[in-house]
Design a protein around this motif. Structure first.
Motif, short mmCIF file in Angstrom:
data_model
loop_
_atom_site.label_atom_id
_atom_site.label_comp_id
_atom_site.label_asym_id
_atom_site.label_seq_id
_atom_site.Cartn_x
_atom_site.Cartn_y
_atom_site.Cartn_z
N LYS A 298 1.86 6.43 -6.94
CA LYS A 298 0.79 7.36 -7.33
C LYS A 298 1.27 8.80 -7.23
CE LYS A 298 -4.00 8.49 -6.30
NZ LYS A 298 -5.14 8.23 -5.41
N SER A 299 2.00 9.12 -6.16
CA SER A 299 2.48 10.49 -6.02
C SER A 299 3.53 10.81 -7.10
CB SER A 299 3.06 10.73 -4.62
OG SER A 299 4.26 10.02 -4.44
N LYS A 300 4.37 9.83 -7.42
CA LYS A 300 5.36 10.06 -8.48
C LYS A 300 4.68 10.23 -9.83
CE LYS A 300 9.28 7.80 -6.29
NZ LYS A 300 10.21 6.68 -6.32
N SER A 301 3.66 9.40 -10.08
CA SER A 301 2.98 9.52 -11.38
C SER A 301 2.23 10.84 -11.46
CB SER A 301 2.03 8.35 -11.60
OG SER A 301 0.89 8.44 -10.77
N GLY A 302 1.77 11.35 -10.31
CA GLY A 302 1.13 12.66 -10.30
C GLY A 302 2.10 13.74 -10.73
N ARG B 185 0.83 -1.20 0.00
CA ARG B 185 0.00 0.00 0.00
C ARG B 185 0.87 1.25 0.00
NH1 ARG B 185 -2.01 0.75 5.08
NH2 ARG B 185 -0.81 2.52 5.23
N VAL B 186 1.92 1.24 0.83
CA VAL B 186 2.83 2.39 0.89
C VAL B 186 3.51 2.57 -0.47
CG1 VAL B 186 4.99 3.21 1.91
CG2 VAL B 186 3.20 2.27 3.38
N PHE B 187 3.95 1.45 -1.07
CA PHE B 187 4.61 1.52 -2.37
C PHE B 187 3.66 2.06 -3.43
CE2 PHE B 187 5.68 -0.58 -6.43
CZ PHE B 187 6.94 -0.06 -6.62
N ALA B 188 2.41 1.60 -3.41
CA ALA B 188 1.42 2.08 -4.39
C ALA B 188 1.17 3.58 -4.22
CB ALA B 188 0.11 1.30 -4.25
N GLU B 189 1.12 4.04 -2.97
CA GLU B 189 0.93 5.47 -2.73
C GLU B 189 2.12 6.28 -3.23
OE1 GLU B 189 0.10 5.76 1.45
OE2 GLU B 189 -1.93 4.97 1.23
N GLN B 190 3.32 5.74 -3.05
CA GLN B 190 4.51 6.43 -3.55
C GLN B 190 4.49 6.50 -5.06
OE1 GLN B 190 7.69 4.09 -1.89
NE2 GLN B 190 7.77 5.26 0.02
#
Length: 122
Positions: free
Chosen positions: A66-70, A59-64
């Protein structure tokens, strides 16, 4: 008759002893199965706890990600704008190329016309 009673009492005693041993064995088997089930439950709980840790890490990796893709979305937008500008520039260059070709044809025609006039007058 006392002998018959003693034989009956002894037979009943043997029956109760055998039934008692059988019930005790059954209870011990059930107890062993319950111990095994408890150990299996502890093992499964440990595995699920490990899987929970893995899921939290994912979950933490997915959030990271997501923020990078943003952050990359901004660059993708800029690249799309540049691509649109390049397409528009190519269209302008194509129009200019056609204009230069027409102009070149007119200049050559004029040059040939003057040359032919010069040779007639000359």
């Amino acid at each position: 008759m006392a002998d018959a009673r003693d034989d009956l009492a002894e037979s009943l005693q043997n029956l109760f002893t055998s039934v008692s041993s059988m019930v005790k064995s059954e209870l011990q088997g059930t107890n062993n199965q319950l111990d095994l089930l408890e150990k299996m439950n502890l093992r499964v709980a440990s595995e699920y706890e490990d899987l929970g840790d893995v899921a939290a890490g994912l979950r933490v990796f997915a959030e990271q990600m997501k923020s990078k893709s943003g952050g990359l979305d901004e660059f993708v937008g800029q690249m799309d704008a540049i691509e649109k500008q390049v397409s528009e520039f190519e269209a302008v260059v194509s129009v200019l190329d056609r204009y230069v070709s027409v102009l070149e044809s007119k200049i050559r025609a004029e040059f040939r016309h003057r040359r032919s006039n010069d040779s007639v007058t000359g």
